[in-house]
Design a protein around this motif. Structure first.
Motif, PDB file in Angstrom:
ATOM      1  N   GLY A  64       0.813  -1.203   0.000  1.00 55.62           N
ATOM      2  CA  GLY A  64       0.000   0.000   0.000  1.00 55.62           C
ATOM      3  C   GLY A  64       0.850   1.259   0.000  1.00 55.62           C
ATOM      4  N   ALA A  65       2.041   1.195   0.607  1.00 56.41           N
ATOM      5  CA  ALA A  65       2.923   2.365   0.617  1.00 56.41           C
ATOM      6  C   ALA A  65       3.336   2.740  -0.800  1.00 56.41           C
ATOM      7  CB  ALA A  65       4.160   2.074   1.471  1.00 56.41           C
ATOM      8  N   VAL A  66       3.595   1.742  -1.635  1.00 60.45           N
ATOM      9  CA  VAL A  66       3.944   2.005  -3.021  1.00 60.45           C
ATOM     10  C   VAL A  66       2.737   2.543  -3.776  1.00 60.45           C
ATOM     11  CG1 VAL A  66       4.668   0.934  -5.196  1.00 60.45           C
ATOM     12  CG2 VAL A  66       5.798   0.309  -3.058  1.00 60.45           C
ATOM     13  N   GLN A  67       1.585   1.887  -3.595  1.00 69.97           N
ATOM     14  CA  GLN A  67       0.385   2.288  -4.336  1.00 69.97           C
ATOM     15  C   GLN A  67      -0.013   3.722  -4.019  1.00 69.97           C
ATOM     16  OE1 GLN A  67      -2.894   2.846  -3.102  1.00 69.97           O
ATOM     17  NE2 GLN A  67      -3.801   3.104  -5.137  1.00 69.97           N
ATOM     18  N   SER A  68       0.007   4.112  -2.754  1.00 69.58           N
ATOM     19  CA  SER A  68      -0.414   5.460  -2.384  1.00 69.58           C
ATOM     20  C   SER A  68       0.541   6.522  -2.909  1.00 69.58           C
ATOM     21  CB  SER A  68      -0.524   5.570  -0.859  1.00 69.58           C
ATOM     22  OG  SER A  68       0.746   5.334  -0.252  1.00 69.58           O
ATOM     23  N   ALA A  69       1.810   6.167  -3.091  1.00 73.24           N
ATOM     24  CA  ALA A  69       2.798   7.151  -3.546  1.00 73.24           C
ATOM     25  C   ALA A  69       2.689   7.418  -5.041  1.00 73.24           C
ATOM     26  CB  ALA A  69       4.216   6.683  -3.197  1.00 73.24           C
ATOM     27  N   VAL A  70       2.303   6.424  -5.831  1.00 69.64           N
ATOM     28  CA  VAL A  70       2.289   6.587  -7.293  1.00 69.64           C
ATOM     29  C   VAL A  70       0.948   6.179  -7.877  1.00 69.64           C
ATOM     30  CG1 VAL A  70       4.785   6.352  -7.556  1.00 69.64           C
ATOM     31  CG2 VAL A  70       3.362   4.307  -7.538  1.00 69.64           C
ATOM     32  N   ALA A  71      -0.129   6.364  -7.132  1.00 68.85           N
ATOM     33  CA  ALA A  71      -1.436   5.917  -7.592  1.00 68.85           C
ATOM     34  C   ALA A  71      -1.874   6.612  -8.865  1.00 68.85           C
ATOM     35  CB  ALA A  71      -2.479   6.145  -6.485  1.00 68.85           C
ATOM     36  N   ASP A  72      -1.415   7.870  -9.066  1.00 74.18           N
ATOM     37  CA  ASP A  72      -1.828   8.611 -10.252  1.00 74.18           C
ATOM     38  C   ASP A  72      -0.998   8.261 -11.481  1.00 74.18           C
ATOM     39  OD1 ASP A  72       0.405   9.696  -9.037  1.00 74.18           O
ATOM     40  OD2 ASP A  72       0.022  11.707  -9.818  1.00 74.18           O
ATOM     41  N   LEU A  73       0.063   7.449 -11.326  1.00 78.36           N
ATOM     42  CA  LEU A  73       0.938   7.127 -12.447  1.00 78.36           C
ATOM     43  C   LEU A  73       0.751   5.703 -12.962  1.00 78.36           C
ATOM     44  CD1 LEU A  73       4.279   8.696 -11.120  1.00 78.36           C
ATOM     45  CD2 LEU A  73       2.580   9.735 -12.640  1.00 78.36           C
ATOM     46  N   PHE A  74       0.150   4.831 -12.144  1.00 78.75           N
ATOM     47  CA  PHE A  74       0.042   3.426 -12.528  1.00 78.75           C
ATOM     48  C   PHE A  74      -1.358   2.905 -12.220  1.00 78.75           C
ATOM     49  CE2 PHE A  74       4.466   4.264 -11.530  1.00 78.75           C
ATOM     50  CZ  PHE A  74       5.141   3.662 -12.568  1.00 78.75           C
ATOM     51  N   ASP A  75      -1.698   1.810 -12.884  1.00 78.37           N
ATOM     52  CA  ASP A  75      -2.963   1.114 -12.630  1.00 78.37           C
ATOM     53  C   ASP A  75      -2.703  -0.013 -11.626  1.00 78.37           C
ATOM     54  OD1 ASP A  75      -4.391   2.691 -14.403  1.00 78.37           O
ATOM     55  OD2 ASP A  75      -3.913   1.390 -16.103  1.00 78.37           O
ATOM     56  N   PHE A  76      -3.538  -0.054 -10.578  1.00 70.03           N
ATOM     57  CA  PHE A  76      -3.396  -1.075  -9.546  1.00 70.03           C
ATOM     58  C   PHE A  76      -4.726  -1.797  -9.357  1.00 70.03           C
ATOM     59  CE2 PHE A  76      -0.236   2.156  -8.511  1.00 70.03           C
ATOM     60  CZ  PHE A  76       0.902   1.397  -8.249  1.00 70.03           C
ATOM     61  N   ARG A  77      -4.647  -3.014  -8.855  1.00 64.91           N
ATOM     62  CA  ARG A  77      -5.841  -3.783  -8.483  1.00 64.91           C
ATOM     63  C   ARG A  77      -5.720  -4.168  -7.016  1.00 64.91           C
ATOM     64  NH1 ARG A  77      -7.675  -9.396  -8.967  1.00 64.91           N
ATOM     65  NH2 ARG A  77      -5.595  -9.982  -9.718  1.00 64.91           N
ATOM     66  N   ALA A  78      -6.700  -3.766  -6.213  1.00 68.14           N
ATOM     67  CA  ALA A  78      -6.658  -4.020  -4.772  1.00 68.14           C
ATOM     68  C   ALA A  78      -6.800  -5.509  -4.495  1.00 68.14           C
ATOM     69  CB  ALA A  78      -7.762  -3.243  -4.072  1.00 68.14           C
ATOM     70  N   MET A  79      -5.942  -6.019  -3.607  1.00 70.53           N
ATOM     71  CA  MET A  79      -5.971  -7.419  -3.227  1.00 70.53           C
ATOM     72  C   MET A  79      -6.392  -7.603  -1.770  1.00 70.53           C
ATOM     73  SD  MET A  79      -5.019  -8.540  -6.141  1.00 70.53           S
ATOM     74  CE  MET A  79      -4.866 -10.277  -5.787  1.00 70.53           C
ATOM     75  N   GLY A  80      -6.565  -6.483  -1.035  1.00 69.35           N
ATOM     76  CA  GLY A  80      -6.999  -6.565   0.347  1.00 69.35           C
ATOM     77  C   GLY A  80      -5.845  -6.607   1.339  1.00 69.35           C
ATOM     78  N   MET A  81      -6.177  -6.724   2.601  1.00 77.42           N
ATOM     79  CA  MET A  81      -5.179  -6.804   3.660  1.00 77.42           C
ATOM     80  C   MET A  81      -4.741  -8.264   3.820  1.00 77.42           C
ATOM     81  SD  MET A  81      -4.656  -3.743   4.812  1.00 77.42           S
ATOM     82  CE  MET A  81      -3.832  -4.110   6.347  1.00 77.42           C
ATOM     83  N   VAL A  82      -3.448  -8.490   3.930  1.00 72.94           N
ATOM     84  CA  VAL A  82      -2.926  -9.837   4.121  1.00 72.94           C
ATOM     85  C   VAL A  82      -1.916  -9.822   5.257  1.00 72.94           C
ATOM     86  CG1 VAL A  82      -3.256 -10.457   1.700  1.00 72.94           C
ATOM     87  CG2 VAL A  82      -1.091  -9.467   2.433  1.00 72.94           C
ATOM     88  N   HIS A  83      -1.737 -10.979   5.844  1.00 73.11           N
ATOM     89  CA  HIS A  83      -0.712 -11.150   6.879  1.00 73.11           C
ATOM     90  C   HIS A  83       0.431 -11.964   6.289  1.00 73.11           C
ATOM     91  CE1 HIS A  83      -2.997  -9.489  10.274  1.00 73.11           C
ATOM     92  NE2 HIS A  83      -4.062 -10.008   9.666  1.00 73.11           N
ATOM     93  N   VAL A  84       1.622 -11.543   6.578  1.00 76.91           N
ATOM     94  CA  VAL A  84       2.782 -12.254   6.077  1.00 76.91           C
ATOM     95  C   VAL A  84       3.536 -12.873   7.239  1.00 76.91           C
ATOM     96  CG1 VAL A  84       3.001 -10.783   4.064  1.00 76.91           C
ATOM     97  CG2 VAL A  84       4.228 -10.187   6.151  1.00 76.91           C
TER      98      VAL A  84
END
Length: 634
Positions: free
Chosen positions: A596-616
C-alpha cells in the motif's frame, strides 16, 4: 606556492628563445624585402580568381541563351497547349536538367496560352509553390480550350517526371502576352535579354532570356535565371573572407550581390519599386560607377580605390552574352589588407620552414618531450578513467622509456583488478569505496529505499530437467536481461540469490523518483521476460515465469559483514516485506505485487488492483496488498 609547468612547456620555451635569437634578423630582412613581392602575388591571385568568377557568371547566362536558341527551333512548340503537351514537357525538362542555373523554361502563345516547367530544387521555389514532398519539377499550364474554357493548373512531378500532385492555379488572369519578355522578343524579332523584373508565377525578381519561335508568329520561348541564383554564383570568399562581388546594370544600380544581407534588401525592393534607388547598399558602388567610364578599367583592368576608410582593389568586366545584357558588368571588390595578410601568411610559413634548419637539433628535443608528455598524459587519463570506473580504455602503448612502461603496467594491473571487483559489487559502491573520502559513503545508515525481489516459478523443476551447463546458460541470459533493465531505471542490483535478484533504489545514489522507477522497472522486467519466453519457445528452451515484489520504506543501507570481508546490502523490515510480497504472487496467481505504501505514492501514475489486507510470515501487522497492472497513459 609550488610553481610547476609541463615538461613540454619548459623545452618549448628554450626552443623558442633559441629560435628568436638566431632567426629573427634573418626573418626580418627576408620579410622586408618580400613584402612587395607578396602584394604583387596577392594581386595576381585576385585577378585570376576574379576572371574565373566572371567566367562562371557568363557561363550561366550563356547556358540560358543556348537553351532558348535551341528551343526556338523545336517544332513541337508550334502548337498551343494543350496540344502536344507531353513532348513540350519532356523537352523543357531536358533543358532544366542541362542548364542547372535556370529556374524555369516557358513558352507564350498568341491566344494567351502559356506552358512553364519550373525546377523546384531550391527551397524558396518549393515554398512559393507550396509543392508537396518529393517534388522535383512543377508544370504550370494555362490553356484556352473551346469546349472546356480556360484551364489553369499547376502539376507537380518527381525526379522521374511522374505526376505526384495537381491543383488549379489561382492566378488565372495571367496573360503571357503582357509580360516584358514576350513583348520585347516580338519587337526585336530575335534573342533578347530582359530584367531584372518580377515574375508572374513565383513573384520573385529574375533575369530572362527569350526568343521568338522560328517560322511561327506570336510564339515566344524563354528561360528565367533568378537573382537568388545569380547571387550564389557571385561568391568571392575564395579570394578573401571580406571580398564581395556584384552585378550592376546599365543604370549603375545593383542587380545582384554576393552578400546575403544586401541581396535580401535587393529582393525585397523589387516587388515594390522595381529595384531602383539601391545605390546606397554598397559604398563601393559609386567608385565602381566612376571607374566604368574609364576604358582602362571597364574592360577588366585592376584599380585601387579608397572608400569606407580603407584601401581596396577593384576589378570589373562586362558580362554581355551574344549581344545580350548590354551595359551589365560584374565587379569584384577586395580589401587590399586581406590580400597582404594572405600573402604574408604564405611568406611567413615559407620563412619558418627555412628557419627550421637553424633549430634542427632542438626539434629532436621537442619530439622527445612530446613523446614523454603524450605517454604521461595517456597514463594520467587512464588513471582518471579508472577512478571514474570507465574501463573502455586499452593498455598503454609501448614506450621507449622503461620507467613509463613500468608505470603503465602497474596501471593496467590496477584496472584489471578493479574491473573484476566491479563484477561482484555494484559499480557506484566501487566508486565510493575507491574514493579517498569514500569510507563514510558506504557505512551503514538509515534511509528511505524502494526494494524489488524477483523469483522464477518452478525453477527447481527446470534445473532437474536440464544439465548444469544448460541451467547456467539460461540463467546468464536471464540475469543479463534483468540487470540491463534495472540499470535503465536507475536501480542497483544488490544480490543474485539462486534464480532471484534483489534490486534497490535511492541507494547508493539518491533518486527522488525511486518508487516510480521501481514500478516502471518491474513492468519493464515482466515485458522483457515475456519477450525472452517467446524466443525460448522457438528455441526449445524452458519458459521462465517471474514473480515480483515491490515495497518502499526505511532501511539500513551500507557495508555489513566481518572485518575481513563485507558486503554492500540493505537490511530491515522494508526488505523483508518486499521479499514476502514476491512470494505472495504464488498464492494470488499474480505477477507483480506491491504494498500500500507504493500504491499510495504513485497511484496517479500506474494502474493497480486491490488485493486486500494480508498477513505475512514473521510480521504481526497486516499489509495492504495491491497488484501492479500497468502504467497510466500520459
Amino acid at each position: 606556492m609550488n610553481w610547476s609547468r609541463p615538461l613540454r612547456v619548459h623545452l618549448s620555451v628554450l626552443v623558442v628563445a633559441l629560435l628568436i635569437l638566431t632567426a629573427t634578423p634573418i626573418i626580418w630582412m627576408a620579410f622586408s624585402q618580400g613584402r612587395q613581392a607578396a602584394i604583387l602575388a596577392g594581386e595576381k591571385h585576385m585577378r585570376e580568381m576574379s576572371l574565373r568568377l566572371i567566367e562562371g557568371y557568363r557561363n550561366a547566362l550563356e547556358g540560358g541563351h543556348e537553351a532558348v536558341a535551341l528551343a526556338s527551333t523545336v517544332p513541337q512548340l508550334a502548337v498551343a497547349p494543350p496540344g502536344d503537351l507531353q513532348p513540350k514537357e519532356q523537352f523543357f525538362l531536358e533543358v532544366l536538367r542541362s542548364v542547372s542555373n535556370a529556374t524555369s523554361v516557358y513558352a507564350g502563345y498568341p491566344d494567351g496560352s502559356y506552358l512553364q516547367v519550373i525546377n523546384t530544387g531550391r527551397d524558396y521555389v518549393r515554398q512559393s509553390l507550396a509543392a508537396p514532398a518529393g517534388t522535383a519539377f512543377a508544370v504550370r499550364l494555362l490553356a484556352h480550350a473551346k469546349d472546356a474554357g480556360t484551364v489553369s493548373t499547376l502539376r507537380f512531378l518527381d525526379a522521374a517526371a511522374q505526376t505526384i500532385g495537381e491543383r488549379p492555379f489561382e492566378r488565372t488572369n495571367f496573360d503571357p502576352r503582357q509580360s516584358p519578355w514576350y513583348q520585347t522578343a516580338l519587337r526585336a524579332g530575335g534573342p533578347v535579354s530582359v530584367g531584372p523584373y518580377v515574375t508572374g508565377t513565383l513573384k520573385v525578381p529574375t533575369l530572362a532570356l527569350a526568343v521568338p519561335l522560328k517560322g511561327k508568329e506570336g510564339i515566344v520561348v524563354g528561360t528565367n535565371i533568378h537573382l537568388q541564383t545569380i547571387s550564389r554564383l557571385l561568391d568571392a570568399r575564395e579570394i578573401s573572407p571580406r571580398a564581395r562581388s556584384y552585378v550592376i546594370g546599365s543604370d549603375n544600380n545593383l542587380v545582384a550581390h554576393s552578400d546575403p544581407a544586401v541581396m535580401s534588401t535587393i529582393l525585397g525592393a523589387w516587388p515594390g519599386g522595381g529595384g531602383a534607388g539601391m545605390r546606397s547598399l554598397d559604398p563601393s558602388l559609386d567608385v565602381v560607377a566612376g571607374l566604368r567610364k574609364d576604358p582602362a578599367y571597364a574592360g577588366g583592368g585592376l584599380a585601387e580605390a579608397d572608400f569606407a576608410g580603407e584601401r581596396y582593389l577593384v576589378q570589373m568586366a562586362p558580362v554581355s552574352v551574344s549581344g545580350l545584357f548590354k551595359g551589365s558588368s560584374v565587379a569584384i571588390v577586395v580589401p587590399l589588407q586581406d590580400l597582404v595578410v594572405q600573402a604574408n601568411r604564405l611568406l611567413v610559413r615559407n620563412l619558418m620552414i627555412a628557419a627550421a634548419v637553424l633549430v634542427a637539433g632542438v626539434v629532436g628535443s621537442l619530439m622527445l618531450s612530446r613523446v614523454i608528455s603524450r605517454k604521461l598524459y595517456h597514463l594520467a587519463d587512464e588513471a582518471r578513467r579508472i577512478g571514474d570506473l570507465n574501463f573502455a580504455g586499452t593498455d598503454a602503448p609501448h614506450s621507449w622509456i622503461t620507467e613509463i612502461n613500468t608505470l603503465g603496467g602497474a596501471l593496467s594491473a590496477s584496472r584489471r583488478a578493479i574491473v573484476q571487483f566491479a563484477l561482484y559489487v555494484p559499480r557506484e559502491v566501487v566508486r565510493r569505496i575507491i574514493d579517498p573520502e569514500g569510507g563514510a559513503a558506504v557505512r551503514g545508515r538509515r534511509q528511505e529505499v524502494t526494494a524489488l525481489f524477483t523469483d522464477v516459478r518452478d525453477f527447481t523443476t527446470i534445473s532437474e530437467q536440464h544439465s548444469p551447463e544448460e541451467v547456467v546458460d539460461i540463467l546468464s541470459a536471464y540475469f543479463e536481461m534483468l540487470n540491463t533493465v534495472a540499470e535503465q531505471y536507475h536501480g542497483t542490483v544488490i544480490q543474485y540469490l539462486g534464480d532471484s535478484i534483489f534490486v534497490i533504489w535511492n541507494a547508493p545514489v539518491a533518486d527522488p523518483q525511486h518508487i516510480e522507477n521501481g514500478c516502471h522497472c518491474a513492468l519493464a522486467m515482466k515485458a522483457a521476460v515475456d519477450r525472452l519466453n517467446e524466443t525460448n519457445r522457438k528455441g526449445g528452451r524452458p519458459e521462465l515465469f517471474t514473480r515480483f515484489g515491490v515495497h518502499t520504506g526505511p532501511a539500513v543501507v551500507g557495508s555489513f559483514g566481518a572485518i575481513a570481508r563485507q558486503q554492500y546490502t540493505a537490511m530491515g523490515d522494508t526488505i523483508n516485506v518486499a521479499s514476502r510480497l514476491e512470494g505472495l504472487n504464488k498464492e494470488f496467481n499474480t505477477s507483480i505485487l506491491v504494498s500500500g505504501a507504493v500504491q499510495s505514492a504513485v497511484a496517479d501514475l500506474f494502474d493497480f488492483r486491490a488485493m486486500g489486507m494480508v498477513h505475512v510470515k514473521g510480521r504481526s501487522g497486516g499489509i495492504d496488498l495491491w497488484e501492479l497492472v500497468g502504467a497510466n497513459a500520459r
